[in-house]
Design an enzyme around this catalytic site. Sequence first.
Site, mmCIF file in Angstrom:
data_model
loop_
_atom_site.group_PDB
_atom_site.id
_atom_site.type_symbol
_atom_site.label_atom_id
_atom_site.label_comp_id
_atom_site.label_asym_id
_atom_site.label_seq_id
_atom_site.Cartn_x
_atom_site.Cartn_y
_atom_site.Cartn_z
ATOM 1 N N CYS A 100 -12.314 20.155 15.726
ATOM 2 C CA CYS A 100 -11.518 21.169 16.015
ATOM 3 C C CYS A 100 -10.082 21.278 15.512
ATOM 4 O O CYS A 100 -9.520 22.297 14.823
ATOM 5 C CB CYS A 100 -11.333 20.933 17.477
ATOM 6 S SG CYS A 100 -10.616 22.092 18.394
ATOM 7 N N ASP A 105 -14.047 29.355 15.936
ATOM 8 C CA ASP A 105 -13.628 28.276 15.277
ATOM 9 C C ASP A 105 -14.901 27.637 14.716
ATOM 10 O O ASP A 105 -15.232 27.856 13.606
ATOM 11 C CB ASP A 105 -12.916 27.544 16.120
ATOM 12 C CG ASP A 105 -12.110 26.548 15.226
ATOM 13 O OD1 ASP A 105 -12.226 26.289 14.052
ATOM 14 O OD2 ASP A 105 -11.204 25.633 15.960
ATOM 15 N N ASN A 106 -15.564 26.772 15.548
ATOM 16 C CA ASN A 106 -16.723 26.064 14.970
ATOM 17 C C ASN A 106 -17.175 25.492 16.489
ATOM 18 O O ASN A 106 -16.647 25.188 17.385
ATOM 19 C CB ASN A 106 -16.581 24.933 14.180
ATOM 20 C CG ASN A 106 -15.324 23.794 14.507
ATOM 21 O OD1 ASN A 106 -14.305 23.929 13.970
ATOM 22 N ND2 ASN A 106 -15.809 22.940 15.527
#
Length: 338
Positions: free
Chosen positions: A28, A263-264
Site C-alpha cells: 500500500c 491502487d492494488n
Amino acid sequence: QTPLKKTNALIAQMGITFLNAYVPSALCCPSRASILTGKYPHNHHVVNNTLEGNCSSKLWQKIQEPYTFPALLKTMCGYQTFFAGKYLNEYGAEDAGGVGHVPPGWSFWYALEKNSKYYNYTLSVNGKARRHGANYSVDYLTDVLANMSLDFLEYKSNFEPFFMMISTPAPHSPWTAAPQYTKSFQNVSAPRNSNFNIHGKNKHWLIRQAKTPMTNSSIQFLDDAYRKRWQTLLSVDDLIEKLVKKLELNGELDNTYIFYTSDNGFHTDMRSTDLSCKAIWSGSVGCLGILLFGWFFGFFLTLQMLVANIDLGPTILDIAGYDLNKTRMDGMSLLPLL
C-alpha cells in the site's frame, strides 16, 4: 453484474480504460508513494507500510513530499489543490509530526490518520484533529469524503484551476458497508476461474507454499470478503455520481479530466493465494483514489498498452503544461494517448 454501474456509465463508457495498468510494488504505502512522486520504490525509498520503511517518515517529508506532482501543480502551475481520504499508512504518527503535519502542495487537507477505517477515525482537517464516531449519518467515511468534496466544488475559487484527489479506503478491509447496502449482492461469490484453488506447482516458492486445497472456511472467507468489498463500493459509486453531477451543474464537466484508479488489491481466485498487483484506470473495480483533473473523450475506448501508476503524475503535469524535463519522475506522460 458490478457494484460500479454509475461509475462505469459516467466515466468508463465516456472515456479510456487501460486494461494493463500495474503498480511497481503491491504494497500500500510504496504504491501510494509511487503515485504521488511518479517514481519507482527504489527511487522514493518507501519500502513498506512502517515508519522505519519510510512510510510518511520525516525523511519522506523532507526529501519527497515537496516534489510530489500535487506540490508542483500548486507551487509551479498555480492550482488550488484538495485532498480527502487515506494518504499514507503511517500518516499522523506522533514520531512524524502527528496530524498537524500538512504536506506541502495542498490548499485543502482532509486526511485520515493511519490506515483504512469506515467509523471511529480521526481526520486531519488542515492540520487540526477532528474525531468521528460511529453514527452513519455523520461519520461514515465514504460519505464524509463525498460531502467534503462537494463543498470544495461549491466554494472553491473560480479564478484558479483546481486539482482534487479523493482517496477512499473502500474497498479495503474491514469492508464495512453502509447500512442500506449490507444486504446487497447476496448471491455474489469470489470468481471461480480455471486456477481457483489449484496448487501452484512450478511457480514461485511463495505461491507453492499456499495450502491447497483450501479449507471450506477459507473459501467462505474469500466469498464473504468479495461480497463485502462490492457492498462498500456502492457508496463509492454514489460518490462518483454526486461529483459528476456537481461538475455538470457548475458548468465545469467539459473542462475537467477525471481519472478513476485503483491502487492494488487482493486477487481471490489465483492458486489459493492473494497476489496484489493490478491497477486499472478509468473504470476499475477497486477504488483507492479518484483524481479530478479532466474529462476523457466522448466515446468508450480500451487500450492494451502497459502503463503504471507512476505515469499518473507525469500525465497530469503534462496536461497542466509543466515541463516534465524539470522533474525526476520515472513515469511517462500518457497525454499523447488521451
